[in-house]
Design an enzyme around this catalytic site. Structure first.
Site, short mmCIF file in Angstrom:
data_model
loop_
_atom_site.label_atom_id
_atom_site.label_comp_id
_atom_site.label_asym_id
_atom_site.label_seq_id
_atom_site.Cartn_x
_atom_site.Cartn_y
_atom_site.Cartn_z
N ASP A 30 -7.77 -3.25 26.80
CA ASP A 30 -8.93 -2.61 26.16
C ASP A 30 -9.88 -2.07 27.22
O ASP A 30 -10.46 -0.98 27.06
CB ASP A 30 -9.67 -3.62 25.27
CG ASP A 30 -8.87 -3.99 24.04
OD1 ASP A 30 -7.86 -3.32 23.76
OD2 ASP A 30 -9.26 -4.94 23.34
N LEU A 80 2.92 9.45 -10.50
CA LEU A 80 4.28 8.96 -10.74
C LEU A 80 4.32 8.19 -12.06
O LEU A 80 3.38 7.47 -12.40
CB LEU A 80 4.73 8.03 -9.61
CG LEU A 80 4.92 8.65 -8.23
CD1 LEU A 80 5.33 7.58 -7.23
CD2 LEU A 80 5.96 9.76 -8.27
N LYS A 110 5.04 0.75 -2.19
CA LYS A 110 3.90 1.47 -2.76
C LYS A 110 2.64 0.72 -2.34
O LYS A 110 2.34 -0.36 -2.84
CB LYS A 110 4.01 1.54 -4.28
CG LYS A 110 2.95 2.43 -4.92
CD LYS A 110 3.19 2.57 -6.41
CE LYS A 110 2.18 3.54 -7.02
NZ LYS A 110 0.78 3.07 -6.84
N ARG A 131 -7.07 12.64 -3.19
CA ARG A 131 -6.17 13.09 -4.26
C ARG A 131 -6.94 13.83 -5.37
O ARG A 131 -6.48 14.84 -5.88
CB ARG A 131 -5.42 11.89 -4.85
CG ARG A 131 -4.41 12.31 -5.90
CD ARG A 131 -3.75 11.12 -6.57
NE ARG A 131 -2.82 11.59 -7.57
CZ ARG A 131 -3.18 12.02 -8.79
NH1 ARG A 131 -4.45 12.01 -9.13
NH2 ARG A 131 -2.28 12.46 -9.64
N GLU A 165 -1.20 7.00 2.19
CA GLU A 165 -2.17 6.08 1.61
C GLU A 165 -3.07 5.53 2.70
O GLU A 165 -2.59 5.08 3.75
CB GLU A 165 -1.43 4.92 0.92
CG GLU A 165 -2.17 4.31 -0.22
CD GLU A 165 -2.14 5.19 -1.47
OE1 GLU A 165 -2.78 4.81 -2.46
OE2 GLU A 165 -1.48 6.26 -1.46
N CYS A 402 -23.21 -37.39 -9.28
CA CYS A 402 -21.77 -37.16 -9.34
C CYS A 402 -21.32 -37.06 -10.78
O CYS A 402 -21.64 -37.94 -11.60
CB CYS A 402 -21.05 -38.30 -8.63
SG CYS A 402 -19.24 -38.19 -8.80
N CYS A 405 -18.80 -40.45 -11.38
CA CYS A 405 -19.29 -41.83 -11.33
C CYS A 405 -20.80 -41.95 -11.51
O CYS A 405 -21.33 -43.06 -11.63
CB CYS A 405 -18.89 -42.48 -10.01
SG CYS A 405 -19.76 -41.80 -8.56
#
Length: 652
Positions: A30, A80, A110, A131, A165, A402, A405
């Site tokens: 890097d 589709l 897909k 799209r 995509e 609780c 209990c």
């Protein structure tokens, strides 16, 4: 730096970026990349008229847009048709066979993301369009250029549209939502939602931070030129990869229904492990001439379909909240839901994690919520659908005592804990954990059997398991001779087990399987007599672990002595090889190896390795065998050192 040096260094920088973002095989550190990047940036700032438009420095725009323009695709982006079962898929394929009995198909995953259309002219990226309605979409070129896996320039001069995509990994999706929670911003419902939202940011600097990826799946305008109608879709995609795009995994050329089903079920099996969300498989008739002959309906091509996976994301309504008490006393709120089917299972409960999470997400009883389920993990609630509230929703209150209990509660940062060691819920959970696979592995002693034994007063703690008799069990409802003898044999077989299993089974807070193995391999039975400083001296052990172990040993001295007397555990103190290349390295095993993974893990642990089951940026090595799956893919994406078994043994 002169113009010639600039062009030479730019070529090197682009090659570095391609290896890192597309091939997942870094060729530089890097630091080296950053140094070269800033040298080139400095030259471009001094010589703005000489800037190469394909330079990596040109990926992020300077000023946010006010809105997105619209742009028409050169070729329509069709939807589709979906098929949801083996029967429907076979019927679709047989319709193709009526026209073309010898047809073959390309099958590809897909991806669940946001579709994007890239337009290249003269080899340069000139437009990126969402799209939209399939005919016209939003122009997001500035944002697309920030996605490192989208080439700004390709070695192809004709006009061409590359479709794909835009996706985000599950891990990065979780990180984004954590950041949004910390800023009190609304959460993304799923990775697809996060990818689409990131792609449509008006400020491309925000898009650049989101670690989006572009996975190519098709070609729009220009397909006739690239194929010349002499090759199939599979071969055309191979050519696209040569342009510098990511090679999508699991792309397959299938010759019949059986091969298609095999690929589908392989993808379905990989679905939960794969780092990117998959929601099905695309089946495409491979031959371009056959595609043109079959043509399109009003909304979709006749030569392709989406073979969808069962949904894992649904919405439901929270009817009430149940409070569960674990063996450590931590109280976990669980939402009781209107039953909803996810992946063939009826889901009626989902964890809410803790009350801080509930407050941050503002979840209420009566809310409709988004639920996701991954594999066998208990479903979890992502977010409430606040827009659907009608005012009848009720805030979820923290408990004062609780719920099991009635004992005192301790608020410890984000957790609320029951302090009563004799709390029925804590006792039951501790016995269930004691018998679990990674602890003593007592076959036949699951949750239902533990509850039955407890309710019939045959066991009150883990020691009581070793007092059970055949007569005790055979008298219980539903128990017969074989079942009773099998359980008693399974309990008897725990004697002489490895010490680390006993330590893990005791349920000491903050000490799981890995810590148990490390402690027992170094100290053996002395683990129960360690001082605070001796624990801290071990690499990877902090204050919380030291405090927890010392306190457990002090308060459970009698229990530990009795368990050691009964079980007489096997002690394997390992001399760690500090000179090994695997010493203090984090390692993941994946795929089929020549020995069981547990055996190879033991070999590596003797060399000082830290074994883990999941790949992350902290992993040092991934050792892989045949049929390695998503863990290997993720390791490649993160640039982690990969070793096959032969290389591993050579290093040993």
């Amino acid at each position: 730096m002169d113009i010639q040096q600039y062009q030479e260094q730019l070529a090197i920088l682009k090659k570095m970026a391609y290896h890192y973002y597309v091939l997942n095989e870094p060729m530089a550190t890097d630091e080296e990349y950053d140094m070269l990047y800033h040298q080139i940036l400095a030259f471009e700032q001094r010589n703005p008229n000489l800037i190469d438009p394909s330079s990596p420095t040109q990926r992020v725009g300077d000023t946010p847009l006010e809105s997105f323009s619209k742009k028409q695709h050169l070729e329509r982006m069709w939807s589709l048709d979906d098929v949801f079962s083996t029967k429907e898929a076979e019927e679709w394929i047989k319709r193709i066979y009526k026209n073309y009995p010898q047809a073959s198909f390309t099958c590809s995953p897909k991806f669940d993301g946001a579709s994007l259309n890239l337009l290249y002219q003269g080899g340069m990226l000139v437009a990126a369009t969402t799209r939209g309605d399939g005919i016209i979409g939003e122009l997001v070129t500035q944002n697309a250029k920030t996605i490192q896996s989208i080439p700004l320039q390709i070695p192809y001069k004709n006009e061409i549209e590359i479709r794909g995509e835009v996706v985000i990994t599950k891990e990065d999706f979780e990180l984004i939502n954590q950041e949004r929670l910390s800023r009190n911003e609304s959460l993304f419902a799923n990775p697809r939602n996060a990818a689409a939202g990131s792609l449509r940011q008006l400020d491309s600097k925000i898009t650049a931070k989101r670690k989006l990826r572009f996975m190519p799946w098709g070609i729009g305008a220009g397909i006739s030129q690239i194929s010349n109608h002499n090759q199939g879709f599979y071969e055309a995609m191979e050519q696209i990869y040569e342009f510098g795009f990511i090679r999508i995994p699991f792309l397959s050329h299938c010759k019949n229904i059986d091969e298609i089903e095999q690929i589908y079920h392989h993808l379905l099996k990989m679905r939960n492990e794969y780092p990117i969300m998959l929601d099905g498989m695309v089946i495409m008739l491979d031959d371009f001439r056959m595609q043109q002959h079959l043509g399109w309906t009003i909304k979709s091509p006749r030569f392709a379909c989406a073979y969808k996976f069962p949904a894992i994301e649904k919405s439901s309504k929270i009817l009430s909240v149940t409070l569960q008490v674990g063996r450590s006393g931590i109280i976990t709120p669980v939402a009781e839901l209107e039953p909803v089917e996810i992946e063939g299972a009826m889901i009626a409960r989902a964890t809410l994690h803790n009350f801080s999470e509930i407050e941050r997400k503002d979840i209420r009883i009566g809310d409709r919520v988004i639920i996701i389920r991954s594999g066998d993990v208990i479903p979890k609630i992502i977010k409430p659908l606040i827009a659907l509230r009608d005012g009848s929703e009720i805030p979820i209150q923290k408990p004062d005592v609780c719920p099991v209990c009635g004992g005192e509660l301790l608020v410890e940062e984000i957790f609320i804990k029951c302090q009563n060691l004799r709390c029925k819920a804590r006792v039951l959970e501790s016995i269930i954990h004691f018998a679990s696979k990674k602890a003593l592995n007592i076959d036949g002693l699951g949750e239902k059997n533990v509850i039955q034994l407890f309710e019939n007063h045959l066991i009150h703690n883990i020691l009581d398991l070793y007092s059970l008799t055949y007569e005790d069990l055979i008298a219980l409802e539903g128990w017969k001779e074989k079942r009773a003898k099998n359980l008693l044999n399974a309990i008897e077989n725990t004697k002489g087990i490895e010490l680390w299993r006993l330590v893990n089974a005791l349920g000491i807070e903050h000490i799981g399987e890995g810590m148990s193995k490390k402690l027992t391999s170094v100290y053996g039975l002395d683990i129960f007599h360690l001082t605070h400083d001796e624990i801290l001296a071990l690499n990877g052990f902090g204050e919380e672990i030291a405090n927890s172990l010392v306190e457990f040993n002090r308060t459970n001295k009698s229990l530990i002595e009795k368990m050691l007397e009964i079980l007489n555990p096997k002690v394997e103190v390992v001399e760690i090889d500090a000179n090994s290349p695997f010493y203090q390295k984090t390692i993941v095993l994946t795929g089929t190896l020549s020995q069981p993974r547990d055996e190879i893990a033991k070999i590596l642990e003797k060399k000082g390795a830290k074994m883990t089951s999941s790949v992350s940026k902290n992993t040092d090595f991934v050792i892989y065998g045949e049929n390695a799956g998503s863990k290997l893919d993720k390791a490649k994406a993160l640039g982690i050192c990969l070793l096959d078994e032969e290389q591993m043994r050579a290093m040993l």
